[in-house]
Design a protein around this motif. Sequence first.
Motif, PDB file in Angstrom:
ATOM      1  N   THR A 256     -20.142  63.197  55.047  1.00 14.69           N
ATOM      2  CA  THR A 256     -20.522  64.477  54.469  1.00 14.69           C
ATOM      3  C   THR A 256     -19.850  65.631  55.205  1.00 14.69           C
ATOM      4  O   THR A 256     -19.343  66.569  54.581  1.00 14.69           O
ATOM      5  CB  THR A 256     -22.048  64.651  54.503  1.00 14.69           C
ATOM      6  OG1 THR A 256     -22.656  63.619  53.719  1.00 14.69           O
ATOM      7  CG2 THR A 256     -22.456  66.004  53.948  1.00 14.69           C
ATOM      8  N   ARG A 257     -19.826  65.574  56.534  1.00 11.30           N
ATOM      9  CA  ARG A 257     -19.150  66.631  57.314  1.00 11.30           C
ATOM     10  C   ARG A 257     -17.667  66.674  56.966  1.00 11.30           C
ATOM     11  O   ARG A 257     -17.069  67.749  56.840  1.00 11.30           O
ATOM     12  CB  ARG A 257     -19.341  66.390  58.809  1.00 11.30           C
ATOM     13  CG  ARG A 257     -20.748  66.668  59.295  1.00 11.30           C
ATOM     14  CD  ARG A 257     -20.789  66.755  60.809  1.00 11.30           C
ATOM     15  NE  ARG A 257     -20.475  65.490  61.447  1.00 11.30           N
ATOM     16  CZ  ARG A 257     -21.362  64.520  61.651  1.00 11.30           C
ATOM     17  NH1 ARG A 257     -22.606  64.689  61.243  1.00 11.30           N
ATOM     18  NH2 ARG A 257     -21.019  63.393  62.242  1.00 11.30           N
ATOM     19  N   GLU A 258     -17.068  65.507  56.802  1.00  6.03           N
ATOM     20  CA  GLU A 258     -15.655  65.447  56.447  1.00  6.03           C
ATOM     21  C   GLU A 258     -15.426  66.089  55.081  1.00  6.03           C
ATOM     22  O   GLU A 258     -14.444  66.816  54.876  1.00  6.03           O
ATOM     23  CB  GLU A 258     -15.196  63.985  56.431  1.00  6.03           C
ATOM     24  CG  GLU A 258     -13.685  63.808  56.322  1.00  6.03           C
ATOM     25  CD  GLU A 258     -13.260  62.352  56.415  1.00  6.03           C
ATOM     26  OE1 GLU A 258     -12.071  62.115  56.660  1.00  6.03           O
ATOM     27  OE2 GLU A 258     -14.118  61.460  56.238  1.00  6.03           O
ATOM     28  N   GLN A 259     -16.337  65.851  54.142  1.00  2.10           N
ATOM     29  CA  GLN A 259     -16.212  66.425  52.805  1.00  2.10           C
ATOM     30  C   GLN A 259     -16.340  67.950  52.836  1.00  2.10           C
ATOM     31  O   GLN A 259     -15.577  68.658  52.162  1.00  2.10           O
ATOM     32  CB  GLN A 259     -17.268  65.807  51.884  1.00  2.10           C
ATOM     33  CG  GLN A 259     -17.004  64.345  51.557  1.00  2.10           C
ATOM     34  CD  GLN A 259     -18.166  63.665  50.854  1.00  2.10           C
ATOM     35  OE1 GLN A 259     -19.257  64.230  50.746  1.00  2.10           O
ATOM     36  NE2 GLN A 259     -17.957  62.446  50.392  1.00  2.10           N
ATOM     37  N   VAL A 260     -17.282  68.454  53.609  1.00  2.00           N
ATOM     38  CA  VAL A 260     -17.463  69.908  53.705  1.00  2.00           C
ATOM     39  C   VAL A 260     -16.255  70.558  54.364  1.00  2.00           C
ATOM     40  O   VAL A 260     -15.742  71.584  53.900  1.00  2.00           O
ATOM     41  CB  VAL A 260     -18.752  70.249  54.481  1.00  2.00           C
ATOM     42  CG1 VAL A 260     -18.856  71.762  54.708  1.00  2.00           C
ATOM     43  CG2 VAL A 260     -19.980  69.749  53.738  1.00  2.00           C
ATOM     44  N   ASN A 261     -15.784  69.964  55.434  1.00  3.43           N
ATOM     45  CA  ASN A 261     -14.632  70.532  56.141  1.00  3.43           C
ATOM     46  C   ASN A 261     -13.350  70.445  55.314  1.00  3.43           C
ATOM     47  O   ASN A 261     -12.485  71.318  55.405  1.00  3.43           O
ATOM     48  CB  ASN A 261     -14.454  69.854  57.499  1.00  3.43           C
ATOM     49  CG  ASN A 261     -15.517  70.280  58.493  1.00  3.43           C
ATOM     50  OD1 ASN A 261     -15.869  71.453  58.571  1.00  3.43           O
ATOM     51  ND2 ASN A 261     -16.061  69.336  59.255  1.00  3.43           N
ATOM     52  N   THR A 414     -15.222  59.852  49.143  1.00  2.00           N
ATOM     53  CA  THR A 414     -14.196  60.015  50.172  1.00  2.00           C
ATOM     54  C   THR A 414     -14.159  61.483  50.571  1.00  2.00           C
ATOM     55  O   THR A 414     -14.962  62.289  50.083  1.00  2.00           O
ATOM     56  CB  THR A 414     -12.827  59.568  49.632  1.00  2.00           C
ATOM     57  OG1 THR A 414     -12.526  60.323  48.447  1.00  2.00           O
ATOM     58  CG2 THR A 414     -12.836  58.084  49.276  1.00  2.00           C
ATOM     59  N   LYS A 415     -13.205  61.838  51.429  1.00  2.00           N
ATOM     60  CA  LYS A 415     -13.211  63.205  51.961  1.00  2.00           C
ATOM     61  C   LYS A 415     -13.022  64.270  50.891  1.00  2.00           C
ATOM     62  O   LYS A 415     -13.468  65.416  51.055  1.00  2.00           O
ATOM     63  CB  LYS A 415     -12.149  63.367  53.053  1.00  2.00           C
ATOM     64  CG  LYS A 415     -10.717  63.317  52.562  1.00  2.00           C
ATOM     65  CD  LYS A 415      -9.742  63.555  53.706  1.00  2.00           C
ATOM     66  CE  LYS A 415      -8.292  63.574  53.216  1.00  2.00           C
ATOM     67  NZ  LYS A 415      -7.342  63.820  54.330  1.00  2.00           N
ATOM     68  N   ASP A 416     -12.375  63.929  49.751  1.00  2.00           N
ATOM     69  CA  ASP A 416     -12.130  64.924  48.712  1.00  2.00           C
ATOM     70  C   ASP A 416     -13.190  64.915  47.610  1.00  2.00           C
ATOM     71  O   ASP A 416     -13.052  65.608  46.600  1.00  2.00           O
ATOM     72  CB  ASP A 416     -10.748  64.726  48.095  1.00  2.00           C
ATOM     73  CG  ASP A 416     -10.589  63.372  47.409  1.00  2.00           C
ATOM     74  OD1 ASP A 416     -11.467  62.498  47.606  1.00  2.00           O
ATOM     75  OD2 ASP A 416      -9.579  63.183  46.709  1.00  2.00           O
ATOM     76  N   THR A 417     -14.281  64.158  47.815  1.00  2.00           N
ATOM     77  CA  THR A 417     -15.305  64.034  46.772  1.00  2.00           C
ATOM     78  C   THR A 417     -16.009  65.355  46.496  1.00  2.00           C
ATOM     79  O   THR A 417     -16.251  65.713  45.334  1.00  2.00           O
ATOM     80  CB  THR A 417     -16.336  62.962  47.166  1.00  2.00           C
ATOM     81  OG1 THR A 417     -15.706  61.679  47.135  1.00  2.00           O
ATOM     82  CG2 THR A 417     -17.523  62.954  46.209  1.00  2.00           C
ATOM     83  N   LEU A 418     -16.328  66.118  47.520  1.00  2.00           N
ATOM     84  CA  LEU A 418     -17.033  67.389  47.319  1.00  2.00           C
ATOM     85  C   LEU A 418     -16.186  68.352  46.497  1.00  2.00           C
ATOM     86  O   LEU A 418     -16.679  68.975  45.550  1.00  2.00           O
ATOM     87  CB  LEU A 418     -17.409  68.011  48.662  1.00  2.00           C
ATOM     88  CG  LEU A 418     -18.026  69.417  48.613  1.00  2.00           C
ATOM     89  CD1 LEU A 418     -19.253  69.446  47.709  1.00  2.00           C
ATOM     90  CD2 LEU A 418     -18.389  69.885  50.027  1.00  2.00           C
ATOM     91  N   ILE A 419     -14.923  68.465  46.839  1.00  2.00           N
ATOM     92  CA  ILE A 419     -14.066  69.397  46.097  1.00  2.00           C
ATOM     93  C   ILE A 419     -13.872  68.920  44.654  1.00  2.00           C
ATOM     94  O   ILE A 419     -13.796  69.726  43.727  1.00  2.00           O
ATOM     95  CB  ILE A 419     -12.719  69.607  46.829  1.00  2.00           C
ATOM     96  CG1 ILE A 419     -12.054  70.897  46.337  1.00  2.00           C
ATOM     97  CG2 ILE A 419     -11.772  68.439  46.663  1.00  2.00           C
ATOM     98  CD1 ILE A 419     -10.908  71.363  47.204  1.00  2.00           C
ATOM     99  N   LYS A 420     -13.834  67.600  44.449  1.00  2.00           N
ATOM    100  CA  LYS A 420     -13.752  67.071  43.085  1.00  2.00           C
ATOM    101  C   LYS A 420     -15.001  67.446  42.285  1.00  2.00           C
ATOM    102  O   LYS A 420     -14.911  67.838  41.112  1.00  2.00           O
ATOM    103  CB  LYS A 420     -13.600  65.549  43.108  1.00  2.00           C
ATOM    104  CG  LYS A 420     -12.208  65.047  43.472  1.00  2.00           C
ATOM    105  CD  LYS A 420     -12.155  63.531  43.428  1.00  2.00           C
ATOM    106  CE  LYS A 420     -10.754  63.006  43.750  1.00  2.00           C
ATOM    107  NZ  LYS A 420     -10.721  61.521  43.750  1.00  2.00           N
ATOM    108  N   CYS A 421     -16.159  67.311  42.912  1.00  3.43           N
ATOM    109  CA  CYS A 421     -17.419  67.627  42.226  1.00  3.43           C
ATOM    110  C   CYS A 421     -17.524  69.123  41.931  1.00  3.43           C
ATOM    111  O   CYS A 421     -17.981  69.527  40.855  1.00  3.43           O
ATOM    112  CB  CYS A 421     -18.609  67.161  43.061  1.00  3.43           C
ATOM    113  SG  CYS A 421     -18.796  65.359  43.159  1.00  3.43           S
ATOM    114  N   VAL A 422     -17.099  69.944  42.884  1.00  2.00           N
ATOM    115  CA  VAL A 422     -17.136  71.399  42.686  1.00  2.00           C
ATOM    116  C   VAL A 422     -16.204  71.794  41.545  1.00  2.00           C
ATOM    117  O   VAL A 422     -16.573  72.582  40.664  1.00  2.00           O
ATOM    118  CB  VAL A 422     -16.756  72.127  43.991  1.00  2.00           C
ATOM    119  CG1 VAL A 422     -16.465  73.603  43.722  1.00  2.00           C
ATOM    120  CG2 VAL A 422     -17.872  71.992  45.019  1.00  2.00           C
ATOM    121  N   ASP A 423     -14.985  71.255  41.555  1.00  2.00           N
ATOM    122  CA  ASP A 423     -14.032  71.566  40.484  1.00  2.00           C
ATOM    123  C   ASP A 423     -14.554  71.090  39.130  1.00  2.00           C
ATOM    124  O   ASP A 423     -14.365  71.761  38.108  1.00  2.00           O
ATOM    125  CB  ASP A 423     -12.671  70.918  40.778  1.00  2.00           C
ATOM    126  CG  ASP A 423     -11.920  71.624  41.886  1.00  2.00           C
ATOM    127  OD1 ASP A 423     -12.316  72.757  42.250  1.00  2.00           O
ATOM    128  OD2 ASP A 423     -10.942  71.046  42.409  1.00  2.00           O
TER     129      ASP A 423
END
Length: 431
Positions: A256-261, A414-423
């Motif tokens: 989760t920290r990796e995704q936020v960063n 993975t690390k890019d999951t948060l940005i994928k969900c936001v987009d």
Amino acid sequence: MLRTVIIADDLTGANDTGAILAQDGLKVGTILKTSDMDKFDNFDVLCISTNSRGILPADAYERVKNAANLFENKEGIFFSKRIDSTLRGNVGAEIDSIIETLGDGTVAIVVASFPNSGRVSIGNILLVNGVPVEKTEVAKDPTSPVKTSKITEIVEKQSKYSVAYISLDKVLKGSSVIKDEVLEKAKNNRVIVMDAQTINDIDEIAKGCVESKLKFVAIDPGTFTASVAKVICKKDEKVKNIGKVLCGIGSASNLTREQVNFLKAKSDPLVVKTNTVDFLNNELKEKEIDRVVNEILEKEKDYSVLVVTTTLDEKDVIDFSEVKNTYGLSKKECANIVTDAIASIIYKVTDKLGDKIGGIYASGGDVSADFCNKIKAVGFDVKDEVIPLAIYSRIIGGVFEGMPIVTKGGLVGTKDTLIKCVDYLKARIAE
């Protein structure tokens, strides 16, 4: 107020580029009949199709010229000449038309990359999913076949202006180097082709071009145009106040920290970290919740993505053995208190900002359940799977009925999951 005009060679391209900008909260319209211009007075972005891809170059030139001249006062408008993502059509003639119509030494910045569609430019070669464009089906296109993968060669064959090239190794050095390169190339060239492999590369190109203060027009399939529009909006402090994504993240996992960063590195979110241990103290819990809420409310106007998280670094993780000695709480009891606090924060922020919040992202344990309890929702209208175990829904019932929401476990992706969900949420909000 109209800030951006996109002139595309077909209607699908016009809509596609417009949709990218709409994800950033801009009000985007596509006009079908120029006689209806008065109906688009309150739009930020206006898209126009010239339907000029398969016609004669001279005719394409005139159509682009006529489209640009619909805007009598061109000052203060950022123009984009949307081109096909595989460089089909009258690319050179349309470049000549737009820079001559805009005048005053306008420079065309060509960024052919469209990373989200597998198009990237490396070494002046346009690759489609790793294959040179001339080796794809585009070479057999019945009306606009592309016979070379070299971007400058395609433009030079069609344009009467000299074409400069800025390689990926220069782009990777960031916006400051890009600015200097653009200024140098613009001394003797009206067209500049630039490599880009990632969206971050394109963002740096956008920053460099805006910082150069050159008068330029974007020549691209859409991503570069969106990046420039974003830079301009931020520079003018006119980030839109509707359609924001609010993220409540209660998980303290490394992933989760990796995704936020990663989101912080690739985008421009407002990230507020909680003093999580204060949630465990009955006297401090509400004060900390209010502190986080107030910080978001004070700063939100400059951001389209708002993030509340319990950790950004491993040192932020609660020491449960110490907590048990101090507060007599088990690990499960701590987790319940923390998720309840995060849910309270996203509830209060959503309540205060109202229509400014377009969608919710909830990650970690019971954050989404606690949030739904607080708003008295009765369930989810499940719509789609963003990635496995990250689900897009609409809230049923309660004070925020119909609100788009993505729910995800803290150990998912993975690390890019948060940005994928936001987009993904931005796209759904734009719809």
